[in-house]
Every structure is written in structure tokens, then in C-alpha cells.
Motif scaffolding. Sequence first.
Motif, mmCIF file in Angstrom:
data_model
loop_
_atom_site.group_PDB
_atom_site.id
_atom_site.type_symbol
_atom_site.label_atom_id
_atom_site.label_comp_id
_atom_site.label_asym_id
_atom_site.label_seq_id
_atom_site.Cartn_x
_atom_site.Cartn_y
_atom_site.Cartn_z
ATOM 1 N N PRO A 43 0.816 -1.216 0.000
ATOM 2 C CA PRO A 43 0.000 0.000 0.000
ATOM 3 C C PRO A 43 0.850 1.268 0.000
ATOM 4 C CG PRO A 43 -0.019 -1.043 2.163
ATOM 5 C CD PRO A 43 0.673 -1.990 1.243
ATOM 6 N N ASP A 44 2.126 1.134 0.352
ATOM 7 C CA ASP A 44 3.043 2.275 0.346
ATOM 8 C C ASP A 44 3.678 2.378 -1.033
ATOM 9 O OD1 ASP A 44 4.911 4.228 0.780
ATOM 10 O OD2 ASP A 44 6.256 2.976 1.952
ATOM 11 N N PRO A 45 3.425 3.459 -1.792
ATOM 12 C CA PRO A 45 3.956 3.551 -3.157
ATOM 13 C C PRO A 45 5.475 3.435 -3.225
ATOM 14 C CG PRO A 45 2.264 5.218 -2.813
ATOM 15 C CD PRO A 45 2.539 4.607 -1.479
ATOM 16 N N ALA A 46 6.180 4.026 -2.276
ATOM 17 C CA ALA A 46 7.643 3.939 -2.307
ATOM 18 C C ALA A 46 8.107 2.496 -2.139
ATOM 19 C CB ALA A 46 8.251 4.830 -1.228
ATOM 20 N N ARG A 47 7.474 1.786 -1.223
ATOM 21 C CA ARG A 47 7.838 0.381 -1.030
ATOM 22 C C ARG A 47 7.471 -0.441 -2.269
ATOM 23 N NH1 ARG A 47 9.037 -3.193 3.019
ATOM 24 N NH2 ARG A 47 8.183 -5.299 2.797
ATOM 25 N N ALA A 48 6.325 -0.155 -2.850
ATOM 26 C CA ALA A 48 5.931 -0.859 -4.078
ATOM 27 C C ALA A 48 6.933 -0.592 -5.204
ATOM 28 C CB ALA A 48 4.525 -0.436 -4.495
ATOM 29 N N ALA A 49 7.408 0.651 -5.299
ATOM 30 C CA ALA A 49 8.401 0.976 -6.328
ATOM 31 C C ALA A 49 9.687 0.194 -6.105
ATOM 32 C CB ALA A 49 8.678 2.478 -6.318
ATOM 33 N N LEU A 50 10.114 0.080 -4.865
ATOM 34 C CA LEU A 50 11.339 -0.665 -4.572
ATOM 35 C C LEU A 50 11.174 -2.146 -4.926
ATOM 36 C CD1 LEU A 50 12.377 0.971 -1.189
ATOM 37 C CD2 LEU A 50 13.570 1.174 -3.380
ATOM 38 N N ILE A 51 9.988 -2.695 -4.683
ATOM 39 C CA ILE A 51 9.742 -4.101 -5.036
ATOM 40 C C ILE A 51 9.766 -4.266 -6.556
ATOM 41 C CG2 ILE A 51 8.028 -5.955 -4.970
ATOM 42 C CD1 ILE A 51 7.148 -4.830 -2.225
ATOM 43 N N LEU A 52 9.138 -3.331 -7.267
ATOM 44 C CA LEU A 52 9.177 -3.367 -8.731
ATOM 45 C C LEU A 52 10.618 -3.328 -9.241
ATOM 46 C CD1 LEU A 52 6.410 -0.941 -10.082
ATOM 47 C CD2 LEU A 52 6.642 -3.370 -10.596
ATOM 48 N N ILE A 53 11.391 -2.403 -8.701
ATOM 49 C CA ILE A 53 12.775 -2.245 -9.150
ATOM 50 C C ILE A 53 13.591 -3.492 -8.835
ATOM 51 C CG2 ILE A 53 14.902 -0.922 -8.756
ATOM 52 C CD1 ILE A 53 13.014 1.527 -8.243
ATOM 53 N N ALA A 54 13.357 -4.081 -7.661
ATOM 54 C CA ALA A 54 14.078 -5.310 -7.308
ATOM 55 C C ALA A 54 13.724 -6.442 -8.264
ATOM 56 C CB ALA A 54 13.753 -5.700 -5.867
ATOM 57 N N GLY A 55 12.448 -6.542 -8.646
ATOM 58 C CA GLY A 55 12.036 -7.596 -9.570
ATOM 59 C C GLY A 55 12.678 -7.429 -10.943
ATOM 60 N N PHE A 56 12.692 -6.204 -11.459
ATOM 61 C CA PHE A 56 13.315 -5.978 -12.765
ATOM 62 C C PHE A 56 14.830 -6.132 -12.693
ATOM 63 C CE2 PHE A 56 9.233 -3.891 -13.822
ATOM 64 C CZ PHE A 56 8.989 -4.540 -15.025
ATOM 65 N N THR A 57 15.417 -5.807 -11.554
ATOM 66 C CA THR A 57 16.856 -6.019 -11.397
ATOM 67 C C THR A 57 17.184 -7.507 -11.447
ATOM 68 O OG1 THR A 57 17.086 -3.987 -10.092
ATOM 69 C CG2 THR A 57 18.832 -5.636 -9.881
ATOM 70 N N ALA A 58 16.363 -8.331 -10.806
ATOM 71 C CA ALA A 58 16.574 -9.781 -10.865
ATOM 72 C C ALA A 58 16.427 -10.294 -12.297
ATOM 73 C CB ALA A 58 15.582 -10.488 -9.939
ATOM 74 N N LEU A 59 15.448 -9.751 -13.038
ATOM 75 C CA LEU A 59 15.274 -10.143 -14.439
ATOM 76 C C LEU A 59 16.503 -9.773 -15.257
ATOM 77 C CD1 LEU A 59 13.481 -11.207 -16.754
ATOM 78 C CD2 LEU A 59 12.535 -8.882 -16.955
ATOM 79 N N ARG A 60 17.033 -8.594 -15.024
ATOM 80 C CA ARG A 60 18.223 -8.167 -15.768
ATOM 81 C C ARG A 60 19.433 -9.040 -15.438
ATOM 82 N NH1 ARG A 60 15.670 -2.991 -14.933
ATOM 83 N NH2 ARG A 60 15.348 -1.981 -16.965
ATOM 84 N N ILE A 61 19.564 -9.438 -14.210
ATOM 85 C CA ILE A 61 20.688 -10.304 -13.839
ATOM 86 C C ILE A 61 20.588 -11.638 -14.572
ATOM 87 C CG2 ILE A 61 21.691 -11.618 -11.929
ATOM 88 C CD1 ILE A 61 21.052 -9.205 -10.123
ATOM 89 N N ALA A 62 19.385 -12.196 -14.642
ATOM 90 C CA ALA A 62 19.201 -13.443 -15.389
ATOM 91 C C ALA A 62 19.521 -13.248 -16.861
ATOM 92 C CB ALA A 62 17.771 -13.948 -15.204
ATOM 93 N N PHE A 63 19.044 -12.137 -17.430
ATOM 94 C CA PHE A 63 19.311 -11.813 -18.833
ATOM 95 C C PHE A 63 20.813 -11.679 -19.082
ATOM 96 C CE2 PHE A 63 19.016 -8.236 -22.152
ATOM 97 C CZ PHE A 63 18.904 -9.128 -23.206
ATOM 98 N N ALA A 64 21.489 -10.980 -18.165
ATOM 99 C CA ALA A 64 22.929 -10.767 -18.307
ATOM 100 C C ALA A 64 23.708 -12.071 -18.218
ATOM 101 C CB ALA A 64 23.415 -9.792 -17.234
ATOM 102 N N ALA A 65 23.265 -12.979 -17.362
ATOM 103 C CA ALA A 65 23.971 -14.244 -17.180
ATOM 104 C C ALA A 65 23.802 -15.173 -18.376
ATOM 105 C CB ALA A 65 23.483 -14.931 -15.908
ATOM 106 N N LEU A 66 22.699 -15.025 -19.106
ATOM 107 C CA LEU A 66 22.425 -15.913 -20.238
ATOM 108 C C LEU A 66 23.056 -15.437 -21.539
ATOM 109 C CD1 LEU A 66 18.635 -16.627 -19.562
ATOM 110 C CD2 LEU A 66 20.465 -18.335 -19.544
ATOM 111 N N LEU A 67 23.125 -14.116 -21.727
ATOM 112 C CA LEU A 67 23.507 -13.569 -23.029
ATOM 113 C C LEU A 67 24.966 -13.149 -23.037
ATOM 114 C CD1 LEU A 67 22.003 -12.923 -25.726
ATOM 115 C CD2 LEU A 67 21.882 -10.555 -24.932
ATOM 116 N N GLY A 68 25.679 -13.498 -24.120
ATOM 117 C CA GLY A 68 27.060 -13.073 -24.281
ATOM 118 C C GLY A 68 27.163 -11.583 -24.547
#
Length: 505
Positions: A9-34
Motif C-alpha cells: 500500500p506504500d507507493p515507495a515500497r511498491a516501487a522498490l519491489i518493482l525495481i528489485a524484480g526488474f533487477t533480478a530479471l536483468r541479472i538473469a538476462f545478463a547471465a544468459l547472453l554473451g
Amino acid sequence: MTPFDRLSPDPARAALILIAGFTALRIAFAALLGFGVDESYTLGQARFLALSYFDHPPLHIWLAHASMWLFGTTWAVRLPFILLFAGTSWMMFRLTSRLFGPQAGLWATFSLNVSVFFLAAPGTWIVPDGTLLFSLAAGMLALARLFFPTAGETPSPWTAWSVAGLCFGLAGLSKYSAVFVIAGLAIFLLATPHRRWLIHPAPYLGALLAALVVSPVIFWNIGNGWASLKFQAARGGGVGFTPSSFLQMVAGQFVWLAPWVAVPLTYAGVAAMGRWSEPRRLFCLALALPSILYFTLQSLWSGWALPHWPMPGWFFVFPLLGLWLAENPDAKPSPAAWARWSGALAVALALGLGIIGATGLATRLGLPVRADPTIDALNWTELRPRLQALGVGRPGGPIVAALTWNEGGKVDLVVGDIAPVIVLGPDPRGFAFRQDQRAYSGRDAIVVALASTFQRLGGGLDGQFEVLGEAENATVDRMGRPELSLVLVRARGLKSLTPTSLALR
């Protein structure tokens, strides 16, 4: 009710969760692609610390140098850039929240991260856009606090302009195109009552700090005949009226942004123009339009342009999209449904491309190599042991030569730590400036090129060496399957050095 209420319900906390999720996605992307062509080239250039570099200012290359010191040339060298964009995303939330409220900030942060370009290039890859956007976002956030204070806030103009000046200096230390966003800031000041800051000394202190930060670029250019600035200026040269290039430029931006993001993003920007007299909307428009308009219209006379050049401008349209989505929850199609589909497509694209890159799935399914969207991200790791068997890396052993700068980057990534790599063709880019090329006169070399490149450019090698050996075949493999055909040529007695008068397109 928004799709983000389930996060918190806290927008700032929700934003941090969103950013953490996309950061995890980017790490997976980075680990897979040369590493792509530009990344390979950048990492090779980053072995040599300098005040600046031929293609771009130095900040992202300095960061790559530090990252290589920590992680070598593994995929983890991308981690500082991924974390940097997490910070950029947080500043997008903070900036949009200050301008238009926290719900708009959530929408802007989400939209930014599901855009293909911002998900991949500045968000994951080793390119100058990462440090550029972080610096611009930080500088504009500092000024937004001064221009649009909340009730009870009394921000210091000295602090705001000093922070902004330092950040704009870092932006200039990242990419020359930062000047278009700074020009937009000047337009905003002149068009609004904020022009009063132009008679205050604080902005001039900020300008002085920016000039000090960006001074390494100036000193490098002075010492190298302004080579970098001439190169970038020549890319906008005119060849006549070319509407086809303009259409390609427009289409390219929509593809890079992702069409499902580009359409509402453009709509929100156009809608904001109808209310441009509102200072907060004007702030975003003024920062966005110079980059978008100049690079898009430039393609009408330059004959070509790269669709990622206007992206720093589009970055500042995302607050306007966040505002529109927050104000129109009942629009058709539903913003909530759009968010679900956009998020799913972002995950599918990142993981799908990563898996194709790691496994060679496209060619395994029978597609030709040229149709594989990840072929440029194939690391040429098999080349290192083959070259070592030919004496590369031994004391007094041969140097390694490529025929183009982009292939030189691929070669440099895998052997540049054990032997010098040079480019013999007419367009060596940064290879011509990082070492004294005269030191290689008379040296033996192994020339490496893609088979197609050797067929096109190899005919000129006879005049560059005293003795040129027979071409030998090699391959670059992926999971045990040959994907690229290379040619290796042993050559003795280098006579012709890499040109320093560059014939660049």
C-alpha cells in the motif's frame, strides 16, 4: 485500485519491489547472453585507462575497467551497470512523484522498465547510456526539488545547483548527447518564471563544477586533434533529402521502445503538449523534445541515424506517461491489463533472448545464422586456445590483427589480456588511439576475420606484410555446434600501420 497495490500500500515500497524484480530479471538476462559487439569493443578499450576515448567520453569505460578488475570478463562485469539502472529507476519514481504524485511515479517506473531499450541497453549492457541516464536523472531530481518544492520545503539553491552541476558534468563525461537535455533545461528556464535563477550566482557555480568534471574529455580532444568530436559531428553530415531514412528512424524508435510502450508514451507526450503552459508538464517536455526532434529530423538529411540516439529524450516522457495512466484508470484498453501484458512480454523477451543466446536455439531450429537475433552476442571464446597454439601470448609471439573495429572488439575481448590487438582496416576507431601503433612495425601477426569479411577486405593484406601465409579455417561454436566461420592468416613483417586518418561512415 492499481496493479501495484498488491505489492504494497506504500507507493515507495511498491516501487522498490518493482525495481528489485526488474533487477533480478536483468541479472538473469545478463547471465544468459554473451557480450554484444559494442560491449566487447568497450571492454577491450577499458583495458587501457585514458582521459577519454575516441567513440565516447570515458565514464562508462572507467566503470567497465573497475568492473573487469572485480569480475574479469565474465557476465558479472555487467553488474555495476545493472545496479546503476536500479538507481536510475528509483530516481524516476522520485522525480515523477514530486511532479505528479506517487501513483504516477509507480506507473512511470514500471513503464520505463518494460520498455525494450531501457530494459536491455542502459539497464543491462555496458554502454554509455547507463551512466548518462543516471547522471541526468540525478541532476534533474535535484533541480525539481528547487523548482517544485512541497509545502514546508526550503531547498538551498546553492546545494541544488551544485549537485546538478556535478551530475551534468558526469552526464557530459558519459555521452556528448547530454547537451540536448541540458539545452532543454535552458529552454525551460527561459520560458518560465524560473528564469530568475539566471541572475543568481548558484547556477554559474554549477556550470563551473560541470566544466571541471567534463574537462578530461576536453583535454583528450585537444591532445588528439579533436578526433572524437569530429567523428561524432561527421555522423550528422548531410547527403541530401532522405525520407526513407526518416521513416526507418521513426520505426526504429518504436521498435526499441517496444510498440506497446511507444504508442501510449507518444500519446501521453502529445497530450501534455496541449497543456504545455503547466510548468511541471513543460519541465518534462522541454527536457525531452530537443533530443527527440533533433535526432529524428536529422535522419532527413544525414541519410541514416541510430534509433537509440533520441532515447535520453524519451526518458523524460515517462513521467508524463505515468501521469496519464494514473489519471485514466478506466481508459480502454485498461491500464491494469496493459501492465499485465507489458510485464509478461518484458519477461518473455528478456528470458527468451537470453535462452536463444545461450543455446543457439534459433539455428538449432533450422534458421540461418543471419536470422539469429543473438548472433552478435556470441563470445569468440574458442579463438583463444587456437591463437595460443599459434604462439600468441608467448614472449616475442605474434600480435593479433583484425580487419574491422567490431571484429577487433570480439578478438580483443578474448585475447587482449595476453597480446596486443590492432585493426588494419580503414576504420580502426579506438584501436588507433590507445597504443603507439609504430611499436608494431616489423612484428609478426595473426590476422583474424570472419570468412565473409576476409573475402571482402583480405585482398589488401599483401601490401601490409612482407610475407603473408595461407588462410586457415576456424569456427566459433555454441554448445558444440559451429556457428561462425573464421579465417586465420599467419603474417610476417608488418609494414603498413593502422591508419590514423579515418575513413569513417
